[in-house]
Structure formats: structure tokens, C-alpha cells
Design a protein around this motif. Sequence first.
Motif, PDB file in Angstrom:
ATOM      1  N   THR A   1       0.765  -1.317  -0.143  1.00 25.51           N
ATOM      2  CA  THR A   1      -0.060   0.099  -0.132  1.00 25.51           C
ATOM      3  C   THR A   1       0.814   1.112   0.052  1.00 25.51           C
ATOM      4  O   THR A   1       1.575   1.575   1.190  1.00 25.51           O
ATOM      5  N   PRO A   2       0.910   2.030  -1.141  1.00 19.40           N
ATOM      6  CA  PRO A   2       1.812   3.216  -1.336  1.00 19.40           C
ATOM      7  C   PRO A   2       1.520   4.088  -0.004  1.00 19.40           C
ATOM      8  O   PRO A   2       0.398   4.311   0.339  1.00 19.40           O
ATOM      9  N   GLY A   3       2.810   4.398   0.716  1.00 18.01           N
ATOM     10  CA  GLY A   3       2.758   5.509   1.948  1.00 18.01           C
ATOM     11  C   GLY A   3       2.381   4.730   3.256  1.00 18.01           C
ATOM     12  O   GLY A   3       2.493   5.418   4.141  1.00 18.01           O
ATOM     13  N   LYS A   4       2.208   3.395   3.215  1.00 19.47           N
ATOM     14  CA  LYS A   4       2.090   2.657   4.437  1.00 19.47           C
ATOM     15  C   LYS A   4       3.303   1.934   4.822  1.00 19.47           C
ATOM     16  O   LYS A   4       3.752   1.270   4.020  1.00 19.47           O
ATOM     17  N   LEU A   5       3.492   1.917   6.081  1.00 21.59           N
ATOM     18  CA  LEU A   5       4.878   1.417   6.585  1.00 21.59           C
ATOM     19  C   LEU A   5       4.622  -0.089   6.746  1.00 21.59           C
ATOM     20  O   LEU A   5       4.403  -0.575   7.698  1.00 21.59           O
ATOM     21  N   GLU A   6       4.609  -0.921   5.762  1.00 18.20           N
ATOM     22  CA  GLU A   6       4.174  -2.239   5.578  1.00 18.20           C
ATOM     23  C   GLU A   6       5.273  -3.128   4.813  1.00 18.20           C
ATOM     24  O   GLU A   6       5.645  -2.740   3.807  1.00 18.20           O
TER      25      GLU A   6
ATOM     26  N   ARG B   1       9.698   0.356  14.432  1.00 24.20           N
ATOM     27  CA  ARG B   1       9.266   1.708  13.641  1.00 24.20           C
ATOM     28  C   ARG B   1       7.737   1.628  13.390  1.00 24.20           C
ATOM     29  O   ARG B   1       7.222   2.572  12.732  1.00 24.20           O
ATOM     30  N   GLY B   2       6.930   0.644  13.781  1.00 25.50           N
ATOM     31  CA  GLY B   2       5.654   0.536  13.812  1.00 25.50           C
ATOM     32  C   GLY B   2       4.978  -0.237  12.478  1.00 25.50           C
ATOM     33  O   GLY B   2       3.830  -0.083  12.078  1.00 25.50           O
ATOM     34  N   ALA B   3       6.165  -0.847  11.748  1.00 23.96           N
ATOM     35  CA  ALA B   3       5.598  -1.586  10.702  1.00 23.96           C
ATOM     36  C   ALA B   3       4.565  -2.807  10.967  1.00 23.96           C
ATOM     37  O   ALA B   3       4.845  -3.318  11.933  1.00 23.96           O
ATOM     38  N   THR B   4       3.781  -3.014  10.002  1.00 27.70           N
ATOM     39  CA  THR B   4       3.130  -4.560   9.930  1.00 27.70           C
ATOM     40  C   THR B   4       3.750  -5.304   8.954  1.00 27.70           C
ATOM     41  O   THR B   4       4.485  -4.817   7.895  1.00 27.70           O
ATOM     42  N   PHE B   5       3.412  -6.453   8.648  1.00 29.93           N
ATOM     43  CA  PHE B   5       3.773  -7.360   7.802  1.00 29.93           C
ATOM     44  C   PHE B   5       2.832  -8.265   7.281  1.00 29.93           C
ATOM     45  O   PHE B   5       1.767  -8.835   7.879  1.00 29.93           O
ATOM     46  N   ARG B   6       2.886  -8.231   5.965  1.00 31.42           N
ATOM     47  CA  ARG B   6       1.890  -9.109   5.025  1.00 31.42           C
ATOM     48  C   ARG B   6       2.363  -9.955   4.009  1.00 31.42           C
ATOM     49  O   ARG B   6       3.343  -9.513   3.398  1.00 31.42           O
ATOM     50  N   ARG B   7       1.697 -10.985   3.788  1.00 29.58           N
ATOM     51  CA  ARG B   7       1.971 -11.804   2.866  1.00 29.58           C
ATOM     52  C   ARG B   7       1.521 -11.437   1.334  1.00 29.58           C
ATOM     53  O   ARG B   7       0.358 -10.818   1.364  1.00 29.58           O
ATOM     54  N   ALA B   8       2.193 -11.552   0.359  1.00 28.47           N
ATOM     55  CA  ALA B   8       1.754 -11.027  -0.962  1.00 28.47           C
ATOM     56  C   ALA B   8       0.526 -11.754  -1.421  1.00 28.47           C
ATOM     57  O   ALA B   8       0.022 -12.656  -0.898  1.00 28.47           O
ATOM     58  N   HIS B   9      -0.226 -10.981  -2.091  1.00 26.67           N
ATOM     59  CA  HIS B   9      -1.706 -11.756  -2.711  1.00 26.67           C
ATOM     60  C   HIS B   9      -1.672 -12.971  -3.361  1.00 26.67           C
ATOM     61  O   HIS B   9      -2.480 -13.929  -3.137  1.00 26.67           O
ATOM     62  N   ALA B  10      -0.638 -13.208  -4.272  1.00 25.91           N
ATOM     63  CA  ALA B  10      -0.292 -14.164  -4.950  1.00 25.91           C
ATOM     64  C   ALA B  10       0.587 -15.236  -4.453  1.00 25.91           C
ATOM     65  O   ALA B  10       1.555 -14.768  -4.064  1.00 25.91           O
ATOM     66  N   GLY B  11       0.063 -16.565  -4.256  1.00 26.26           N
ATOM     67  CA  GLY B  11       1.043 -17.289  -3.892  1.00 26.26           C
ATOM     68  C   GLY B  11       1.722 -18.353  -4.951  1.00 26.26           C
ATOM     69  O   GLY B  11       1.354 -18.402  -5.943  1.00 26.26           O
ATOM     70  N   HIS B  12       2.838 -18.847  -4.505  1.00 24.48           N
ATOM     71  CA  HIS B  12       3.879 -19.608  -5.393  1.00 24.48           C
ATOM     72  C   HIS B  12       4.887 -20.612  -4.645  1.00 24.48           C
ATOM     73  O   HIS B  12       5.109 -20.063  -3.750  1.00 24.48           O
ATOM     74  N   GLU B  13       4.975 -21.818  -5.338  1.00 26.32           N
ATOM     75  CA  GLU B  13       5.789 -22.596  -5.003  1.00 26.32           C
ATOM     76  C   GLU B  13       7.527 -21.930  -4.859  1.00 26.32           C
ATOM     77  O   GLU B  13       7.571 -21.183  -6.026  1.00 26.32           O
ATOM     78  N   ILE B  14       8.042 -22.047  -3.868  1.00 28.02           N
ATOM     79  CA  ILE B  14       9.421 -21.608  -3.877  1.00 28.02           C
ATOM     80  C   ILE B  14      10.447 -22.689  -4.155  1.00 28.02           C
ATOM     81  O   ILE B  14      10.300 -24.005  -3.487  1.00 28.02           O
ATOM     82  N   TYR B  15      11.234 -22.678  -5.121  1.00 30.63           N
ATOM     83  CA  TYR B  15      12.144 -23.772  -5.390  1.00 30.63           C
ATOM     84  C   TYR B  15      13.637 -23.500  -5.457  1.00 30.63           C
ATOM     85  O   TYR B  15      13.950 -22.338  -5.869  1.00 30.63           O
ATOM     86  N   CYS B  16      14.238 -24.077  -4.821  1.00 33.26           N
ATOM     87  CA  CYS B  16      15.751 -23.988  -4.603  1.00 33.26           C
ATOM     88  C   CYS B  16      16.517 -24.890  -5.560  1.00 33.26           C
ATOM     89  O   CYS B  16      16.244 -25.987  -5.789  1.00 33.26           O
ATOM     90  N   TRP B  17      17.553 -24.324  -6.213  1.00 31.22           N
ATOM     91  CA  TRP B  17      18.258 -25.016  -7.167  1.00 31.22           C
ATOM     92  C   TRP B  17      18.916 -26.216  -6.600  1.00 31.22           C
ATOM     93  O   TRP B  17      19.290 -26.233  -5.429  1.00 31.22           O
ATOM     94  N   ASP B  18      18.909 -27.284  -7.333  1.00 30.50           N
ATOM     95  CA  ASP B  18      19.490 -28.805  -6.758  1.00 30.50           C
ATOM     96  C   ASP B  18      20.776 -28.421  -6.316  1.00 30.50           C
ATOM     97  O   ASP B  18      21.657 -28.129  -7.227  1.00 30.50           O
TER      98      ASP B  18
END
Length: 292
Positions: free
Chosen positions: A153-158, A238-255
Motif C-alpha cells: 500500500t503506497p505510503g504505508k509502513l508495511e 518503527r511501527g511496521a506491519t507485515f503482510r504476505r503477497a496476494h499471489a502464492g507460488h511454490e518456492i524452488y531452490c536449485w538442486d
Amino acid sequence: MTSWLMNKARRLRQRAVNLRRSATLEWHWLRHGRHYGARRDAGGAADIVVSLTSYPPRFATLHLTLKSLLSQSLAPARVVLWIAHGDLDQLPAAVTALRAAGLEIEACDDTKSYKKMIPLLQRGQGARHAIVTADDDVYYWRDWLRQLDETRTPGKLEVVCHRMHRMRLDAAGLPVPYNDWEFESPNRDSTRLNFPTGIGGTLYPAGVFGPEVLDVDAFTRLCPRGDDIWFWWWARARGATFRRAHAGHEIYCWDGSQEVALWLDNVGARYNDEQIQAMIAAYGFTNERSAV
């Protein structure tokens, strides 16, 4: 099925996934990544800097992660790789060649995993730009950065991330052991108890940190293996909150990249608990049981 056959089948599946990811990455690289500089200049995300660090045990697959960052559908203003002075001459040609596409490679003091953001903050970059941290062993899908950008959110400490845990508190309002948190929480709330994990990438908005975050002596002493903890702590202060991104996705690490990984020590040996307790002893902890 015997354990030997199960392990063999798992390795074959992993190899197949690795081949598919590599093929997809090469396609995106040829079409988009090698033209990163031109796409950035033509109208990318002028207020976002992507920053990461690496070290010799990860150098073999580092170019793959960098190609995925340079191939993002939303081109950031900069992609900066921080390497300790003593490791710079060990970078393979596959990495240094990416300078031609616009990758910046900077030498810095060896503050371990903190190199992913501390050098930028020391130069005042965090006051003017959002900083998105990435890990050096992950395949970042093409819309990874766009999804972080579209969630904020622009302007929000998130602070926005792709992967997070939910901190749980005991009856006294203090954190329970790390292994008892809600891992990989699916909630979409923006709260002070969500805890970003660096592997998925994290967007820190401009101005989210005060000068305390730059105390090298303090994080080396209190939180030497826990940069996620340190950055969460001071963004929260500093008062920030924390949010997960709207879209989910599998996280893959290189072999093969996980043969050396901080999380193996941090969770298995409970180093995270030790570091969190050290932070509480040094700075206290605000009771957040009823926080949103």
C-alpha cells in the motif's frame, strides 16, 4: 518400495523439476533478462532496488538466481549483488558476465547474510527506495517482484513477503519457541506478529528502518545468524506491519544449493530461539497478544 528405490525416485523427480525450471529460466532470459537494462530504462519500478548476497559455496548456481531476477516482468531500478572483498575474485565468469545486462556487483565488508541489505542502508538507499531482498539459491518466477509491488500500500509502513511464519505468544505475551510458531502461514492480514522468511523475498518500504539497524556490533553479538530476526525487529520497532503477497507460488531452490544453509542450524539447533531471547534481553518485547 524400499528406501533405496524411494530415494532414487525422489532424485529423479528432483532432476526433472530442475530441468524444467532451467529450461523456463533460459527462455525468459533470452527474451527478457538479457535486455534488463533497456526494460528498466523504458519504465520499470524506479523506486525498487533488489539486493542479495552470496558466498563461494553457492557460486555454482548463483548465475541462475541472478538471471531470474534480471528477467522479472517488473524491472527494478537496480539489481545489486554484494560480495565480501575476499570472495570477489572467486566469482565465476557466468556471474560476472551478467554485468553486461545491468547487474551491479559490489564489494563490501563480510557481515555474512547481512550483506544482502546492510551495505545499501549504510549508503542511505533505504530512505529513498524500497529494498527487496532475495536469496542466492532460489528460482524467482517471472512475476515474483510484480506480486510484491502490487500487494504493498503506497505510503504505508508495511513489509510485504512471499513466505512468512506467524509468531505465537505465551500467556505472558512473549514468543513461544520458534518451532512452535505457525509455519508458512496462509493468512493475508497485515500484523506485527507475521514474520517474513527471507527465502521467498521481502519488500521493505522506504523509511522502514531507523539508525539502530546499522549497529554492526549489536547484530554480530546478538543475532549473528538471524538477519531475518534483526530486520523484522527494527521494522517492527518503527511501527511496521507485515503482510504476505496476494499471489502464492511454490518456492524452488536449485538442486544441490541446500547442502550449506543457515536454516539447517537455525531451526535444528534452535539458534533462532537463542537469538530471539538475546534480542528480548537487550531491547525488551512489546506484548502483542491482542495486536492485529
